[in-house]
Design a protein around this motif. Structure first.
Motif, PDB file in Angstrom:
ATOM      1  N   ASP A 113       0.805  -1.223   0.000  1.00 43.08           N
ATOM      2  CA  ASP A 113       0.000   0.000   0.000  1.00 43.08           C
ATOM      3  C   ASP A 113       0.837   1.271   0.000  1.00 43.08           C
ATOM      4  O   ASP A 113       0.468   2.274   0.620  1.00 43.08           O
ATOM      5  CB  ASP A 113      -0.935   0.006   1.213  1.00 43.08           C
ATOM      6  N   ASP A 137       2.385   4.699  -1.589  1.00 43.18           N
ATOM      7  CA  ASP A 137       1.777   5.754  -2.399  1.00 43.18           C
ATOM      8  C   ASP A 137       2.852   6.413  -3.259  1.00 43.18           C
ATOM      9  O   ASP A 137       3.629   7.229  -2.759  1.00 43.18           O
ATOM     10  CB  ASP A 137       1.101   6.788  -1.498  1.00 43.18           C
ATOM     11  N   ASP A 168     -10.122  -9.162  -5.070  1.00 47.20           N
ATOM     12  CA  ASP A 168      -8.916  -8.503  -5.583  1.00 47.20           C
ATOM     13  C   ASP A 168      -7.692  -9.259  -5.093  1.00 47.20           C
ATOM     14  O   ASP A 168      -7.567  -9.531  -3.886  1.00 47.20           O
ATOM     15  CB  ASP A 168      -8.858  -7.048  -5.110  1.00 47.20           C
ATOM     16  N   MET A 209      -3.615  -9.026  -4.979  1.00 47.05           N
ATOM     17  CA  MET A 209      -2.480  -8.121  -5.152  1.00 47.05           C
ATOM     18  C   MET A 209      -1.205  -8.835  -4.726  1.00 47.05           C
ATOM     19  O   MET A 209      -1.164  -9.507  -3.698  1.00 47.05           O
ATOM     20  CB  MET A 209      -2.667  -6.848  -4.326  1.00 47.05           C
ATOM     21  N   SER A 245      -2.027  -5.697  -9.314  1.00 50.70           N
ATOM     22  CA  SER A 245      -3.321  -6.008  -8.732  1.00 50.70           C
ATOM     23  C   SER A 245      -4.347  -6.185  -9.836  1.00 50.70           C
ATOM     24  O   SER A 245      -4.279  -5.531 -10.887  1.00 50.70           O
ATOM     25  CB  SER A 245      -3.760  -4.897  -7.777  1.00 50.70           C
ATOM     26  N   GLU A 284      -7.350  -5.226  -9.641  1.00 50.63           N
ATOM     27  CA  GLU A 284      -8.234  -4.070  -9.620  1.00 50.63           C
ATOM     28  C   GLU A 284      -7.486  -2.749  -9.751  1.00 50.63           C
ATOM     29  O   GLU A 284      -7.962  -1.829 -10.412  1.00 50.63           O
ATOM     30  CB  GLU A 284      -9.052  -4.060  -8.321  1.00 50.63           C
ATOM     31  N   GLN A 285      -6.306  -2.631  -9.135  1.00 48.13           N
ATOM     32  CA  GLN A 285      -5.586  -1.360  -9.094  1.00 48.13           C
ATOM     33  C   GLN A 285      -4.482  -1.238 -10.131  1.00 48.13           C
ATOM     34  O   GLN A 285      -3.854  -0.191 -10.239  1.00 48.13           O
ATOM     35  CB  GLN A 285      -5.001  -1.141  -7.697  1.00 48.13           C
ATOM     36  N   LYS A 328       1.840  -0.586  -9.771  1.00 47.76           N
ATOM     37  CA  LYS A 328       2.476   0.544  -9.092  1.00 47.76           C
ATOM     38  C   LYS A 328       3.974   0.252  -8.962  1.00 47.76           C
ATOM     39  O   LYS A 328       4.363  -0.855  -8.582  1.00 47.76           O
ATOM     40  CB  LYS A 328       1.881   0.767  -7.702  1.00 47.76           C
ATOM     41  N   VAL A 353       2.259   4.875 -11.788  1.00 51.93           N
ATOM     42  CA  VAL A 353       1.009   4.143 -11.631  1.00 51.93           C
ATOM     43  C   VAL A 353       0.440   3.894 -13.011  1.00 51.93           C
ATOM     44  O   VAL A 353       0.301   4.818 -13.821  1.00 51.93           O
ATOM     45  CB  VAL A 353      -0.010   4.929 -10.771  1.00 51.93           C
ATOM     46  N   ASP A 373      -2.516   1.466 -15.463  1.00 53.29           N
ATOM     47  CA  ASP A 373      -3.714   0.638 -15.506  1.00 53.29           C
ATOM     48  C   ASP A 373      -3.576  -0.313 -16.676  1.00 53.29           C
ATOM     49  O   ASP A 373      -3.659   0.092 -17.843  1.00 53.29           O
ATOM     50  CB  ASP A 373      -4.956   1.515 -15.656  1.00 53.29           C
ATOM     51  N   ARG A 383      -1.291   6.198 -15.675  1.00 53.27           N
ATOM     52  CA  ARG A 383      -2.150   7.095 -14.899  1.00 53.27           C
ATOM     53  C   ARG A 383      -1.388   8.295 -14.371  1.00 53.27           C
ATOM     54  O   ARG A 383      -1.860   9.435 -14.444  1.00 53.27           O
ATOM     55  CB  ARG A 383      -2.781   6.332 -13.737  1.00 53.27           C
TER      56      ARG A 383
END
Length: 363
Positions: free
Chosen positions: A36, A38, A285, A287, A319, A321-322, A325, A342, A344, A353
């Motif tokens: 997780d 950022d 999901d 990941m 992931s 869904e995400q 990264k 990031v 998609d 993104r």
């Protein structure tokens, strides 16, 4: 990468002997550090000044997508030693997979106050076992986003409780985490060892189990929530194997559950898969993430068995869904930097993104 104020707060906890990993709020900290993160978006630059051991300032500029900035000040009632960016231990300013086990708490700094143009925080240590943390956010453009949160935390090492109140929704909450007795786990492993003394799999089971739960209720919305979780982690005093952490979280009202398994597979590589599932909507999901530490090169005349210092970290997740990264954080000279991406993978038109670059310098 933590900003300067967050880094000072972690040094404050380290100085006072406060173990954040013993809170239910951080039950999944090990897996979250790998998955997780950022990545920076746009361009971010922060320069901070360690004026004295009791006063520090920070100036931040962001350009994503509009230009904005902030000024922050930090005060402590007693000296708080913070190393400059050129000499600090790099692993202390990044979120990384680790197991922080502190069975004893040490009394030290009494309180600490952090203030900024839009955010403020106040922390006071009442005793070696109790502290209070108050956070506030003020947004002139969106008054509805302004709120204040107060937390009272009590940690004995064996168990920890947290009481909180948030003005946003008048939300009350209580959280608790209990660590199963280490001697009980050790006794179970001793009994198993009598049956299979040379079995390495039995040796790998030695560790600590923790169970916890949270309950919160919003007066304004007249609704509440509850969640429960369990964690297993290896501890250095019980096992010589690589660090391993497994967590399971369940929210019966939302119907959501999540299971994660994080492990350090080599000296510089940690891996973590996490699966989330909602039994009401059947959405899921998966990941998978990795964390690779970069070390400085050791000269040939030095001891080949000595470990070199960590100078950077590369993180990557994929992931369902995400998307993807990527993050690369390191140090160049006296400056800390972070480069993030990031993407998609499901988007055929514009898979990228965001791309970001972050710099930090403090002295």
């Amino acid at each position: 990468m933590h900003d300067f104020m967050s880094y000072c707060l972690r040094q404050y906890y380290k100085t006072t002997g406060w173990n954040e990993d013993n809170q239910y709020s951080n039950l999944c900290a090990a897996s979250q550090a790998i998955l997780d993160f950022d990545p920076p978006r746009g361009f971010n630059f922060e320069i901070s000044k360690i004026q004295t051991s009791m006063f520090k300032s920070s100036y931040t500029m962001n350009a994503s997508p509009i230009l904005n900035g902030s000024i922050g000040y930090l005060f402590t009632s007693r000296p708080l030693i913070v190393d400059p960016s050129s000499h600090l231990n790099f692993v202390e300013i990044i979120d990384r997979f680790h197991i922080n086990y502190s069975p004893r708490l040490m009394p030290a700094v009494e309180n600490q106050t952090i203030g900024a143009s839009s955010k403020a925080m106040y922390s006071k240590k009442f005793s070696p076992l109790m502290q209070c943390v108050i956070r506030g956010v003020s947004e002139s453009r969106m008054k509805s986003a302004s709120h204040c949160t107060a937390e009272l935390q009590y940690d004995t090492g064996k168990w920890c409780t947290e009481f909180s109140f948030t003005t946003d929704g008048e939300l009350f909450g209580i959280k608790g985490l209990y660590n199963l007795a280490s001697h009980t786990i050790e006794q179970v492993n001793m009994d198993l060892s009598k049956m299979q003394e040379e079995n390495e799999e039995v040796e790998a089971l030695k560790g600590e189990w923790s169970i916890g739960a949270e309950l919160f209720y919003g007066v304004r919305e007249r609704s509440g929530g509850v969640s429960a979780g369990i964690r297993y982690r290896t501890l250095p005093q019980y096992s010589l194997h690589s660090p391993v952490t497994a967590t399971y979280i369940f929210n019966p009202i939302m119907g959501y559950m999540s299971a994660a398994f994080a492990a350090q597979v080599s000296e510089d590589l940690s891996l973590c898969p996490r699966f989330g599932f909602n039994m009401y909507s059947y959405e899921s999901d998966l990941m998978i993430g990795a964390e690779w530490w970069q070390r400085e090169k050791i000269e040939e005349d030095k001891n080949p068995n000595s470990k070199s210092e960590i100078q950077g970290v590369v993180k990557a997740t994929i992931s369902t869904e995400q998307g993807i990264k990527l993050l690369w954080e390191g140090r160049y000279g006296k400056t800390l930097f972070g480069l993030g991406l990031v993407a998609d993978i499901k988007s055929g038109l514009s898979p990228i993104r965001s791309v970001g670059l972050q710099f930090q310098y403090f002295s």
